[in-house]
Design a protein around this motif. Structure first.
Motif, PDB file in Angstrom:
ATOM      1  N   VAL A 173     -15.378  25.846  15.437  1.00 23.67           N
ATOM      2  CA  VAL A 173     -15.203  24.883  14.360  1.00 23.67           C
ATOM      3  C   VAL A 173     -13.852  24.202  14.530  1.00 23.67           C
ATOM      4  N   ASP A 174     -13.886  22.896  14.760  1.00 25.45           N
ATOM      5  CA  ASP A 174     -12.651  22.128  14.900  1.00 25.45           C
ATOM      6  C   ASP A 174     -12.344  21.435  13.576  1.00 25.45           C
ATOM      7  N   LEU A 175     -11.138  21.646  13.090  1.00 24.41           N
ATOM      8  CA  LEU A 175     -10.693  21.075  11.822  1.00 24.41           C
ATOM      9  C   LEU A 175      -9.648  20.007  12.099  1.00 24.41           C
ATOM     10  N   GLU A 176      -9.789  18.873  11.438  1.00 21.87           N
ATOM     11  CA  GLU A 176      -8.806  17.796  11.563  1.00 21.87           C
ATOM     12  C   GLU A 176      -8.377  17.358  10.173  1.00 21.87           C
ATOM     13  N   ILE A 177      -7.085  17.375   9.948  1.00 26.20           N
ATOM     14  CA  ILE A 177      -6.512  16.950   8.667  1.00 26.20           C
ATOM     15  C   ILE A 177      -5.627  15.741   8.926  1.00 26.20           C
ATOM     16  N   ARG A 178      -5.943  14.631   8.290  1.00 21.55           N
ATOM     17  CA  ARG A 178      -5.101  13.439   8.334  1.00 21.55           C
ATOM     18  C   ARG A 178      -4.542  13.218   6.929  1.00 21.55           C
ATOM     19  N   ALA A 179      -3.240  13.153   6.832  1.00 25.46           N
ATOM     20  CA  ALA A 179      -2.604  12.982   5.523  1.00 25.46           C
ATOM     21  C   ALA A 179      -1.421  12.037   5.655  1.00 25.46           C
ATOM     22  N   SER A 180      -1.248  11.199   4.652  1.00 30.31           N
ATOM     23  CA  SER A 180      -0.096  10.302   4.623  1.00 30.31           C
ATOM     24  C   SER A 180       0.430  10.233   3.199  1.00 30.31           C
ATOM     25  N   TRP A 181       1.709   9.931   3.101  1.00 35.73           N
ATOM     26  CA  TRP A 181       2.329   9.831   1.783  1.00 35.73           C
ATOM     27  C   TRP A 181       3.630   9.043   1.903  1.00 35.73           C
ATOM     28  N   THR A 182       4.161   8.654   0.760  1.00 34.68           N
ATOM     29  CA  THR A 182       5.397   7.882   0.704  1.00 34.68           C
ATOM     30  C   THR A 182       6.522   8.753   0.159  1.00 34.68           C
TER      31      THR A 182
ATOM     32  N   LEU B 259       7.158  12.834  -7.810  1.00 35.91           N
ATOM     33  CA  LEU B 259       8.590  12.551  -7.914  1.00 35.91           C
ATOM     34  C   LEU B 259       9.183  12.299  -6.530  1.00 35.91           C
ATOM     35  N   ASP B 260       9.004  13.267  -5.621  1.00 35.47           N
ATOM     36  CA  ASP B 260       9.504  13.119  -4.252  1.00 35.47           C
ATOM     37  C   ASP B 260       8.454  12.529  -3.314  1.00 35.47           C
ATOM     38  N   VAL B 261       7.197  12.607  -3.725  1.00 35.50           N
ATOM     39  CA  VAL B 261       6.079  12.134  -2.914  1.00 35.50           C
ATOM     40  C   VAL B 261       5.173  11.293  -3.793  1.00 35.50           C
ATOM     41  N   ARG B 262       4.763  10.120  -3.293  1.00 38.46           N
ATOM     42  CA  ARG B 262       3.831   9.295  -4.054  1.00 38.46           C
ATOM     43  C   ARG B 262       2.787   8.711  -3.102  1.00 38.46           C
ATOM     44  N   ALA B 263       1.696   8.254  -3.688  1.00 39.59           N
ATOM     45  CA  ALA B 263       0.612   7.584  -2.955  1.00 39.59           C
ATOM     46  C   ALA B 263       0.087   8.429  -1.802  1.00 39.59           C
ATOM     47  N   GLU B 264      -0.034   9.747  -2.039  1.00 44.64           N
ATOM     48  CA  GLU B 264      -0.557  10.607  -0.975  1.00 44.64           C
ATOM     49  C   GLU B 264      -2.076  10.453  -0.853  1.00 44.64           C
ATOM     50  N   GLY B 265      -2.568  10.561   0.346  1.00 48.71           N
ATOM     51  CA  GLY B 265      -4.003  10.453   0.585  1.00 48.71           C
ATOM     52  C   GLY B 265      -4.328  10.951   1.979  1.00 48.71           C
TER      53      GLY B 265
ATOM     54  N   CYS C  89       1.821  22.917   0.960  1.00 45.61           N
ATOM     55  CA  CYS C  89       2.920  22.864   1.922  1.00 45.61           C
ATOM     56  C   CYS C  89       3.989  21.877   1.480  1.00 45.61           C
ATOM     57  N   LEU C  90       3.584  20.768   0.876  1.00 44.82           N
ATOM     58  CA  LEU C  90       4.573  19.837   0.335  1.00 44.82           C
ATOM     59  C   LEU C  90       5.396  20.507  -0.760  1.00 44.82           C
ATOM     60  N   GLU C  91       4.719  21.174  -1.666  1.00 41.77           N
ATOM     61  CA  GLU C  91       5.421  21.848  -2.754  1.00 41.77           C
ATOM     62  C   GLU C  91       6.250  23.011  -2.231  1.00 41.77           C
ATOM     63  N   GLY C  92       5.739  23.694  -1.198  1.00 42.01           N
ATOM     64  CA  GLY C  92       6.478  24.806  -0.617  1.00 42.01           C
ATOM     65  C   GLY C  92       7.761  24.370   0.066  1.00 42.01           C
TER      66      GLY C  92
ATOM     67  N   ALA D   1       0.814  -1.214   0.000  1.00 42.57           N
ATOM     68  CA  ALA D   1       0.000   0.000   0.000  1.00 42.57           C
ATOM     69  C   ALA D   1       0.844   1.260   0.000  1.00 42.57           C
ATOM     70  N   TRP D   2       2.096   1.146   0.481  1.00 42.57           N
ATOM     71  CA  TRP D   2       2.959   2.322   0.542  1.00 42.57           C
ATOM     72  C   TRP D   2       3.585   2.642  -0.812  1.00 42.57           C
TER      73      TRP D   2
END
Length: 215
Positions: free
Chosen positions: A157-166, A130-136, A120-123, A84-85
């Motif tokens: 308003v509570d905001l929650e962001i869950r993100a993962s990538w390879t 190329l440097d990041v794949r399978a982000e979700g 933020c990844l691009e920043g 999956a990674w």
């Protein structure tokens, strides 16, 4: 004589830890190393963070300080890789923040928050694909409204962001910087001006450990 990595710990994981520890972040981001998950991957490290504005460099975060955003950054490593990674490393992140009440009505809030992730990844100088794949990930918002004796309490308003990538290489410092930038964005901090060097805010160095993988 140059000492090598601790016995039994892959050199790639040691190099990844070194990259994380050497990454300088803006001083409002207070990092703490926390226990890492032990059953997801053979090797892992976990960090938590609080974004506290106006904290002088070298100061310590106190419980009575108001954190504008909090989060976790987990780096997983499986030398054998996981399907999956699509790689041998995986970054798993969490960001939580309380936003202005009027943002709850914005139907594009989730899209905007996810755009923060890619920006933020691009920043941080990372190329998606190329440097990041399978982000979700997922974006969750919760509107809290008080009633009765608490009716005078403003909506929240509570905001929650869950993100993962390879990550595709060992430049893990850039991935930590991207997550710190996401925390700062969710906290409402202005971006650092171009050309301004971030002040050093690193987590304490600890010897990497190999967690015991249970059934």
């Amino acid at each position: 004589m140059t000492s090598g990595p601790p016995a039994g710990v892959p050199a790639d994981f040691v190099a990844a830890l070194d990259a994380l520890r050497s990454q300088a972040l803006r001083p409002e981001v207070h990092l703490t190393e926390i226990p890492a998950p032990v059953r997801v991957a053979p090797y892992s490290v976990a960090l938590s963070a609080d974004v506290v504005p106006g904290a002088p460099e070298g100061s310590h975060f106190h419980d009575d300080d108001e954190a504008l955003a909090t989060g976790r950054f987990v780096l997983l490593h499986d030398p054998a890789g996981q399907e999956a990674w699509h790689g041998t490393f995986r970054v798993v992140t969490l960001v939580r923040a309380t936003l202005e009440p009027e943002m709850a009505a914005d139907p594009l809030l989730a899209d905007i928050a996810w755009a923060w992730v890619t920006e933020c990844l691009e920043g941080a100088g990372l190329d998606l694909g190329l440097d990041v794949r399978a982000e979700g990930g997922t974006v969750t918002r919760v509107l809290s409204r008080s009633f009765g004796a608490l009716a005078g309490t403003p909506d929240a308003v509570d905001l929650e962001i869950r993100a993962s990538w390879t990550p595709t290489d060992l430049n893990l410092g850039a991935h930590l910087a991207a997550w710190a930038a996401l925390l700062s964005t969710a906290a409402g901090l202005p971006p650092l001006p171009v050309g301004v060097t971030t002040l050093t805010r690193r987590f304490a160095s600890r010897a990497p450990r190999r967690p015991t993988v249970g059934p």
